[in-house]
Design a protein around this motif. Structure first.
Motif, PDB file in Angstrom:
ATOM      1  N   ILE A  76       0.863  -1.183   0.000  1.00  0.00           N
ATOM      2  CA  ILE A  76       0.000   0.000   0.000  1.00  0.00           C
ATOM      3  C   ILE A  76       0.895   1.227   0.000  1.00  0.00           C
ATOM      4  O   ILE A  76       1.953   1.230   0.643  1.00  0.00           O
ATOM      5  CB  ILE A  76      -0.992   0.005   1.183  1.00  0.00           C
ATOM      6  N   LYS A  77       0.502   2.228  -0.778  1.00  0.00           N
ATOM      7  CA  LYS A  77       1.230   3.504  -0.824  1.00  0.00           C
ATOM      8  C   LYS A  77       0.224   4.613  -0.615  1.00  0.00           C
ATOM      9  O   LYS A  77      -0.877   4.561  -1.187  1.00  0.00           O
ATOM     10  CB  LYS A  77       1.876   3.728  -2.192  1.00  0.00           C
ATOM     11  N   TYR A  78       0.584   5.605   0.171  1.00  0.00           N
ATOM     12  CA  TYR A  78      -0.278   6.766   0.313  1.00  0.00           C
ATOM     13  C   TYR A  78       0.556   7.955   0.769  1.00  0.00           C
ATOM     14  O   TYR A  78       1.555   7.803   1.459  1.00  0.00           O
ATOM     15  CB  TYR A  78      -1.447   6.505   1.262  1.00  0.00           C
ATOM     16  N   SER A  79       0.119   9.135   0.310  1.00  0.00           N
ATOM     17  CA  SER A  79       0.837  10.350   0.684  1.00  0.00           C
ATOM     18  C   SER A  79      -0.087  11.541   0.506  1.00  0.00           C
ATOM     19  O   SER A  79      -1.116  11.448  -0.167  1.00  0.00           O
ATOM     20  CB  SER A  79       2.091  10.538  -0.189  1.00  0.00           C
ATOM     21  N   ASP A  80       0.277  12.640   1.157  1.00  0.00           N
ATOM     22  CA  ASP A  80      -0.395  13.897   0.858  1.00  0.00           C
ATOM     23  C   ASP A  80       0.659  14.955   0.587  1.00  0.00           C
ATOM     24  O   ASP A  80       1.769  14.896   1.103  1.00  0.00           O
ATOM     25  CB  ASP A  80      -1.400  14.320   1.933  1.00  0.00           C
ATOM     26  N   LYS A  81       0.311  15.846  -0.304  1.00  0.00           N
ATOM     27  CA  LYS A  81       1.227  16.903  -0.717  1.00  0.00           C
ATOM     28  C   LYS A  81       0.455  18.213  -0.692  1.00  0.00           C
ATOM     29  O   LYS A  81      -0.675  18.282  -1.177  1.00  0.00           O
ATOM     30  CB  LYS A  81       1.732  16.611  -2.135  1.00  0.00           C
ATOM     31  N   GLN A  82       1.079  19.230  -0.109  1.00  0.00           N
ATOM     32  CA  GLN A  82       0.418  20.534  -0.031  1.00  0.00           C
ATOM     33  C   GLN A  82       1.188  21.565  -0.837  1.00  0.00           C
ATOM     34  O   GLN A  82       2.419  21.623  -0.780  1.00  0.00           O
ATOM     35  CB  GLN A  82       0.300  21.002   1.416  1.00  0.00           C
ATOM     36  N   ASP A 104      -3.303  17.575  -1.749  1.00  0.00           N
ATOM     37  CA  ASP A 104      -3.666  16.517  -2.677  1.00  0.00           C
ATOM     38  C   ASP A 104      -3.181  15.188  -2.120  1.00  0.00           C
ATOM     39  O   ASP A 104      -1.983  15.013  -1.864  1.00  0.00           O
ATOM     40  CB  ASP A 104      -3.040  16.789  -4.057  1.00  0.00           C
ATOM     41  N   CYS A 105      -4.101  14.262  -1.923  1.00  0.00           N
ATOM     42  CA  CYS A 105      -3.764  12.929  -1.414  1.00  0.00           C
ATOM     43  C   CYS A 105      -3.765  11.939  -2.571  1.00  0.00           C
ATOM     44  O   CYS A 105      -4.651  11.974  -3.424  1.00  0.00           O
ATOM     45  CB  CYS A 105      -4.788  12.488  -0.381  1.00  0.00           C
ATOM     46  N   THR A 106      -2.766  11.067  -2.605  1.00  0.00           N
ATOM     47  CA  THR A 106      -2.673  10.048  -3.639  1.00  0.00           C
ATOM     48  C   THR A 106      -2.306   8.714  -3.000  1.00  0.00           C
ATOM     49  O   THR A 106      -1.790   8.678  -1.873  1.00  0.00           O
ATOM     50  CB  THR A 106      -1.609  10.400  -4.701  1.00  0.00           C
ATOM     51  N   GLY A 107      -2.559   7.639  -3.738  1.00  0.00           N
ATOM     52  CA  GLY A 107      -2.164   6.337  -3.215  1.00  0.00           C
ATOM     53  C   GLY A 107      -2.541   5.207  -4.133  1.00  0.00           C
ATOM     54  O   GLY A 107      -3.196   5.392  -5.160  1.00  0.00           O
ATOM     55  N   SER A 108      -2.114   4.025  -3.731  1.00  0.00           N
ATOM     56  CA  SER A 108      -2.462   2.798  -4.451  1.00  0.00           C
ATOM     57  C   SER A 108      -2.391   1.639  -3.471  1.00  0.00           C
ATOM     58  O   SER A 108      -1.773   1.733  -2.413  1.00  0.00           O
ATOM     59  CB  SER A 108      -1.510   2.570  -5.631  1.00  0.00           C
ATOM     60  N   ILE A 109      -3.051   0.561  -3.848  1.00  0.00           N
ATOM     61  CA  ILE A 109      -3.029  -0.645  -3.034  1.00  0.00           C
ATOM     62  C   ILE A 109      -2.748  -1.818  -3.971  1.00  0.00           C
ATOM     63  O   ILE A 109      -3.272  -1.870  -5.086  1.00  0.00           O
ATOM     64  CB  ILE A 109      -4.358  -0.827  -2.263  1.00  0.00           C
ATOM     65  N   THR A 110      -1.873  -2.711  -3.557  1.00  0.00           N
ATOM     66  CA  THR A 110      -1.532  -3.874  -4.363  1.00  0.00           C
ATOM     67  C   THR A 110      -2.247  -5.087  -3.776  1.00  0.00           C
ATOM     68  O   THR A 110      -2.040  -5.420  -2.606  1.00  0.00           O
ATOM     69  CB  THR A 110      -0.009  -4.094  -4.410  1.00  0.00           C
ATOM     70  N   LEU A 111      -3.102  -5.686  -4.608  1.00  0.00           N
ATOM     71  CA  LEU A 111      -3.960  -6.774  -4.153  1.00  0.00           C
ATOM     72  C   LEU A 111      -3.632  -8.059  -4.897  1.00  0.00           C
ATOM     73  O   LEU A 111      -3.386  -8.042  -6.108  1.00  0.00           O
ATOM     74  CB  LEU A 111      -5.428  -6.436  -4.421  1.00  0.00           C
ATOM     75  N   LEU A 112      -3.661  -9.176  -4.165  1.00  0.00           N
ATOM     76  CA  LEU A 112      -3.607 -10.476  -4.815  1.00  0.00           C
ATOM     77  C   LEU A 112      -4.890 -10.672  -5.610  1.00  0.00           C
ATOM     78  O   LEU A 112      -5.940 -10.111  -5.269  1.00  0.00           O
ATOM     79  CB  LEU A 112      -3.460 -11.591  -3.785  1.00  0.00           C
ATOM     80  N   LYS A 113      -4.822 -11.461  -6.670  1.00  0.00           N
ATOM     81  CA  LYS A 113      -5.983 -11.685  -7.526  1.00  0.00           C
ATOM     82  C   LYS A 113      -7.186 -12.161  -6.720  1.00  0.00           C
ATOM     83  O   LYS A 113      -8.319 -11.735  -6.956  1.00  0.00           O
ATOM     84  CB  LYS A 113      -5.665 -12.691  -8.629  1.00  0.00           C
ATOM     85  N   CYS A 171     -12.208   6.932   0.101  1.00  0.00           N
ATOM     86  CA  CYS A 171     -11.422   6.417  -1.019  1.00  0.00           C
ATOM     87  C   CYS A 171     -12.319   5.872  -2.120  1.00  0.00           C
ATOM     88  O   CYS A 171     -13.479   5.514  -1.880  1.00  0.00           O
ATOM     89  CB  CYS A 171     -10.507   5.289  -0.545  1.00  0.00           C
ATOM     90  N   LYS A 172     -11.749   5.790  -3.306  1.00  0.00           N
ATOM     91  CA  LYS A 172     -12.431   5.198  -4.450  1.00  0.00           C
ATOM     92  C   LYS A 172     -11.368   4.580  -5.343  1.00  0.00           C
ATOM     93  O   LYS A 172     -10.309   5.157  -5.543  1.00  0.00           O
ATOM     94  CB  LYS A 172     -13.197   6.272  -5.214  1.00  0.00           C
ATOM     95  N   PHE A 173     -11.652   3.381  -5.845  1.00  0.00           N
ATOM     96  CA  PHE A 173     -10.763   2.776  -6.834  1.00  0.00           C
ATOM     97  C   PHE A 173     -10.936   3.530  -8.144  1.00  0.00           C
ATOM     98  O   PHE A 173     -12.060   3.839  -8.543  1.00  0.00           O
ATOM     99  CB  PHE A 173     -11.098   1.292  -7.047  1.00  0.00           C
ATOM    100  N   THR A 174      -9.837   3.832  -8.824  1.00  0.00           N
ATOM    101  CA  THR A 174      -9.929   4.554 -10.089  1.00  0.00           C
ATOM    102  C   THR A 174      -9.691   3.658 -11.290  1.00  0.00           C
ATOM    103  O   THR A 174      -9.793   4.110 -12.430  1.00  0.00           O
ATOM    104  CB  THR A 174      -8.927   5.732 -10.140  1.00  0.00           C
ATOM    105  N   GLU A 175      -9.385   2.384 -11.032  1.00  0.00           N
ATOM    106  CA  GLU A 175      -9.163   1.444 -12.124  1.00  0.00           C
ATOM    107  C   GLU A 175      -9.454   0.034 -11.643  1.00  0.00           C
ATOM    108  O   GLU A 175      -9.578  -0.221 -10.448  1.00  0.00           O
ATOM    109  CB  GLU A 175      -7.729   1.549 -12.652  1.00  0.00           C
ATOM    110  N   ASN A 176      -9.584  -0.852 -12.588  1.00  0.00           N
ATOM    111  CA  ASN A 176      -9.837  -2.265 -12.316  1.00  0.00           C
ATOM    112  C   ASN A 176      -8.969  -3.023 -13.312  1.00  0.00           C
ATOM    113  O   ASN A 176      -9.151  -2.878 -14.516  1.00  0.00           O
ATOM    114  CB  ASN A 176     -11.324  -2.560 -12.537  1.00  0.00           C
ATOM    115  N   GLU A 185      -1.458  -3.632  -8.837  1.00  0.00           N
ATOM    116  CA  GLU A 185      -1.434  -2.355  -8.107  1.00  0.00           C
ATOM    117  C   GLU A 185      -2.580  -1.506  -8.637  1.00  0.00           C
ATOM    118  O   GLU A 185      -2.627  -1.172  -9.818  1.00  0.00           O
ATOM    119  CB  GLU A 185      -0.105  -1.638  -8.303  1.00  0.00           C
ATOM    120  N   ILE A 186      -3.523  -1.170  -7.768  1.00  0.00           N
ATOM    121  CA  ILE A 186      -4.733  -0.434  -8.133  1.00  0.00           C
ATOM    122  C   ILE A 186      -4.634   0.986  -7.569  1.00  0.00           C
ATOM    123  O   ILE A 186      -4.447   1.169  -6.364  1.00  0.00           O
ATOM    124  CB  ILE A 186      -5.997  -1.125  -7.564  1.00  0.00           C
ATOM    125  N   GLU A 187      -4.751   1.973  -8.444  1.00  0.00           N
ATOM    126  CA  GLU A 187      -4.697   3.375  -8.019  1.00  0.00           C
ATOM    127  C   GLU A 187      -5.936   3.738  -7.212  1.00  0.00           C
ATOM    128  O   GLU A 187      -7.036   3.244  -7.485  1.00  0.00           O
ATOM    129  CB  GLU A 187      -4.586   4.298  -9.234  1.00  0.00           C
TER     130      GLU A 187
END
Length: 145
Positions: free
Chosen positions: A33-39, A60-69, A111-116, A130-132
């Motif tokens: 999992i990755k997450y950060s905020d930048k001002q 602005d907050c950004t992140g991603s999560i890496t999931l097993l299938k 949060c919301k997944f932005t891709e599948n 890795e899902i944004e």
């Protein structure tokens, strides 16, 4: 290392100490999992050549999560038409739970997944993607509420 946090027998945080949950359910099929905020911070100029101060702008907050299938399939099974992007907003809790030491929890809010997607490759012994994420806000080091 003397940063004010006592290390019991030299043990520091490790991946094994991280627990990640969505909607009150602990996920076991997470490999990262990755997450950060930048001002935005900008110098403010007045009279003369040098700044007289600074101003702060958006965060602005950004992140991603890496999931097993397998974890991704479980999320797709409860999502409308299998599209995880269509799931309602959710919080992600990231807890750091060492056997000894300071316990902290960060909460990624709304949060919301932005891709599948799925990303299998030759030679994989497991399949992960890795899902944004879109993240509205991060509550750093807060207890779970």
């Amino acid at each position: 290392m003397n940063n004010g946090i006592p290390a019991i027998n030299g043990e520091l945080y490790a991946w094994a100490d991280v627990k990640i949950g969505i909607g009150g359910t602990t996920l076991v099929g997470v490999t990262g999992i990755k997450y950060s905020d930048k001002q935005e911070v900008a110098k403010v100029y007045g009279a003369g050549r040098y700044p007289v101060g600074y101003g702060k702008g958006r965060i602005d907050c950004t992140g991603s999560i890496t999931l097993l299938k397998e974890e991704l399939v479980a999320l797709q099974s409860v999502a409308p038409n299998g599209r995880i992007q269509d799931l309602p907003l959710f919080d992600i809790t990231v807890s750091y739970l060492p056997e000894s030491g300071v316990i902290t929890t960060d909460v990624l809010k709304n949060c919301k997944f932005t891709e599948n997607k799925k990303e299998p490759k030759e030679g994989d012994t497991s399949i992960s993607s890795e899902i944004e994420l879109m993240i509205m806000n991060i509550k750093w080091g807060n207890p779970v509420q």
